[in-house]
Design an enzyme around this catalytic site. Sequence first.
Site, mmCIF file in Angstrom:
data_model
loop_
_atom_site.group_PDB
_atom_site.id
_atom_site.type_symbol
_atom_site.label_atom_id
_atom_site.label_comp_id
_atom_site.label_asym_id
_atom_site.label_seq_id
_atom_site.Cartn_x
_atom_site.Cartn_y
_atom_site.Cartn_z
ATOM 1 N N ASN A 426 -12.088 -16.623 -49.103
ATOM 2 C CA ASN A 426 -11.581 -15.267 -48.982
ATOM 3 C C ASN A 426 -10.537 -14.951 -50.051
ATOM 4 O OD1 ASN A 426 -11.134 -12.684 -47.335
ATOM 5 N ND2 ASN A 426 -9.072 -13.521 -47.493
ATOM 6 N N GLU A 427 -10.860 -14.015 -50.923
ATOM 7 C CA GLU A 427 -9.942 -13.415 -51.899
ATOM 8 C C GLU A 427 -9.367 -14.398 -52.907
ATOM 9 O OE1 GLU A 427 -8.622 -9.497 -49.296
ATOM 10 O OE2 GLU A 427 -7.084 -10.969 -49.821
ATOM 11 N N ASN A 428 -9.987 -15.566 -53.032
ATOM 12 C CA ASN A 428 -9.454 -16.548 -53.979
ATOM 13 C C ASN A 428 -9.842 -16.220 -55.414
ATOM 14 O OD1 ASN A 428 -8.471 -18.043 -51.723
ATOM 15 N ND2 ASN A 428 -10.540 -18.829 -51.422
ATOM 16 N N SER A 472 -15.490 -13.718 -51.359
ATOM 17 C CA SER A 472 -15.388 -12.300 -51.030
ATOM 18 C C SER A 472 -13.961 -11.843 -51.314
ATOM 19 C CB SER A 472 -15.744 -12.070 -49.562
ATOM 20 O OG SER A 472 -15.836 -10.708 -49.248
ATOM 21 N N HIS A 494 -13.359 -5.571 -51.384
ATOM 22 C CA HIS A 494 -12.338 -5.387 -50.367
ATOM 23 C C HIS A 494 -11.541 -4.148 -50.747
ATOM 24 C CE1 HIS A 494 -12.185 -9.885 -48.924
ATOM 25 N NE2 HIS A 494 -13.418 -9.400 -48.975
#
Length: 818
Positions: A426-428, A472, A494
């Site tokens: 997530n968001e890395n 993501s 996102h």
Amino acid sequence: MIRTDLHAGWTVRAAGGPVPAELAAEIVPATVPGTVHTDLLDAELIPDPFLGENEAALVWFHRAAWLYETTFTAAPAAADERVDLVFEGLDTVATITLDGAELGRTANMHRSYRFDVRDRVRDGGIPLAVRFDSALEYAEELQKVIGERPRPYRHPFNAVRKMACSFGWDWGPDLQTAGIWKPVRVERWRVARLASVRPLATLDADGTGRLTLHVEVERSGLSAATDLTVEVTVGAQTARIVIPAGDISGMIEILVEGAQAWWPIGYGDQPLSDVVTTLRDESGELDAHRARVGFRTVTLDETADEIGSAFTLQVNGTPIFVRGLNWIPEDHLLTRLTREVYAAAIDRAVEANTNLLRVWGGGIYENEDFYDLCDERGILVWQDFPLACAAYAEEEPLRSEILAEARENVARLTPHPSLALWNGGNENIWGHEDWDWKPALDGLTWGAGYYYEDFPALLAELDPTRPYHPGSPSSPGHDPEVIHPNDDRYGTRHEWEAWNREDYTHHDNFRPRFCAEFGWQAPPTWSTLRESIAPEDFDQESPAFLLHQKAEDGNGKLNRGMAHHMRVPEEFEAWHWATQLNQARATAYAIAHLRGHAPRTMGSILWQLNDCWPVTSWAVVDGAGRRKPAWYALRRSYAPRLLAFRDGNLVVVNDSPAAWRGAAGLRRVGFDGTVLAAASHPLDIPARSVRIIPLDEAVITPGDPAREVLVAEADGLRATHLFAEDFDLAYDPAALSADISPVEGGYSITVTAASFARDIAVLADKIDPDAVVDDMLVDLLPGETHTFLVRTTWADPSGFVGPVVLRSANALAAPAEA
């Protein structure tokens, strides 16, 4: 195989760290599986960390050490027998000691551990101890060795394989648990055991079910020269293979002609088939494994097009518009979760017309109950690998731990037909590009190897039947320095500018291929607030209220967001209702925008379904399991058929399996009920499609923007559009009257509007914390009525129609209530 649970007779006591003196000498009965927090709560030795300011009073837990102890009996091993001590999960930095000798050390709550103890069991009681040291201190020390890496919060959660949100998040408490959080047992076996069973069930284009089952065995030292037989039964079919002497793996394929297809909810049924795998030698059965599968095939269409590239989940060749919700752990104290709790939470998603849950990467690989229930209900699962919002070292010892946990959990979850997509984290990838990590990293590894090499290779080996997404948000197949990972033309997006800096109408600026996170905050329901903070703390600036608001400048963003649309109340109860109403509107607005752009956009995953404690957050269901008004907005917005307005057009969404034929009636109506213009538009909307209908200028052009509303209706559905913001609308603040009468299971409340009334709600939990209302956020024209049903056992009905329970947007136009 003989399995004996070791869940009885445990105690726990402090073993080091800044433990308060009154606790340091306490020896407490321990529940296994469990955690120290729950044991001390049961013993009434600590205050409930979810209430008031108690979270802050328990920060000493972060650096405490704990010792679990028990004694068990196990007869000495026979000459040809293995005896294993198995821990399914240890949270997190543990040292295991058996009969005074150290067995091993662990530092990963996401995997299991097995110890060969055949030479250590004996007659009489055998002492077993597990010491848990501070995961925070472990992470702090490890990052000194491997290098500190960027993260959004002060604790180095990215340096230890523990649930990331254990260390606090922008919706979660900083309560770092410790304990034997999953089952522990002794296993006695001879010859061989089933070490891994991976059933992969797919559906061929001709309707043939294909079960490909991979099995790995562990042999005892005396069985290397023994042939083993593996028998697999699915439905009425059975197949066998022999694993020859010296080998430890095999594969069986079974074809099921005319298999019943498993479908997501709304697309078909969810038939499940039992798969029984039995391991035998010439003496008989040695071990067995049971699972359930569903025959379906999941693919991800990422075809390049004139826009960028698609991102469309397909099940059995059918494109699915994802109506999804992000899922965080349902309780921060994980061991309190039961199958019933999971079922209630997932059913709230089902009732809201959801077809996918995304298991977010700052939590855990969920337990079998979660996936079983999704299998049964037809809820697709998007599974993140648990790496979130941070840079992760690719050096030892972290690398081996991440790959070991991934290997174990991929193998564990392969049977579940609901599992539709693996996601690298997530968001890395986004963080690496946008969050000023690169100067801080200065060449250090940050996780790219996991996302682009290790996870794809592992899945190619263990689970080639499901698609994989590297992270993501990301734009797969493109250099993130060239095509931004949050580019709305590719992959996943996102959308957080809307909440953080703009307004929910900011969604209009982007048409993502797939929006995997977006959302808007609001406090929990009134009853949940009342249960978690004291009456004197019902103030948005009180320390207790702010401790339950973890987002940076969260209340400021709530107020600025409201100020775009409505008066920001000063009185707390009115403010509470206004924040909840604005969350509901933001939810409906964003979802209508995303759904209205299908098939360019093929997914909407709202942040978030649930909370893990009582908190102001983006959840539509609060930490006590109560539905916020936004849940009702979500349910309406995710309904298979939807009407919405956009840029002078009527958007008609038909995500149902049948064509939508009929007519849509349009009216521009004064708040007093006068019809000022009208039109009718025929509807012939094919299944699974969207149509945009331009509207006549006479209908969409107001004469008095402050006193008119545009209404569209078709087949019992209604959409309304106002021509000004609430603070400029001439609402009648006393537009509603209500009659209440008893019905089986509660009360019916019939509300009548004398003037246009917007967003009518019955906030029944203010009277009865257990009350549930069937609907909220209803718009009524003058003379119309709507009946709300309230499920409750409350004896006195009068409060349910009081002014702070029967609410509407109109009431916010009135002066703040005393």
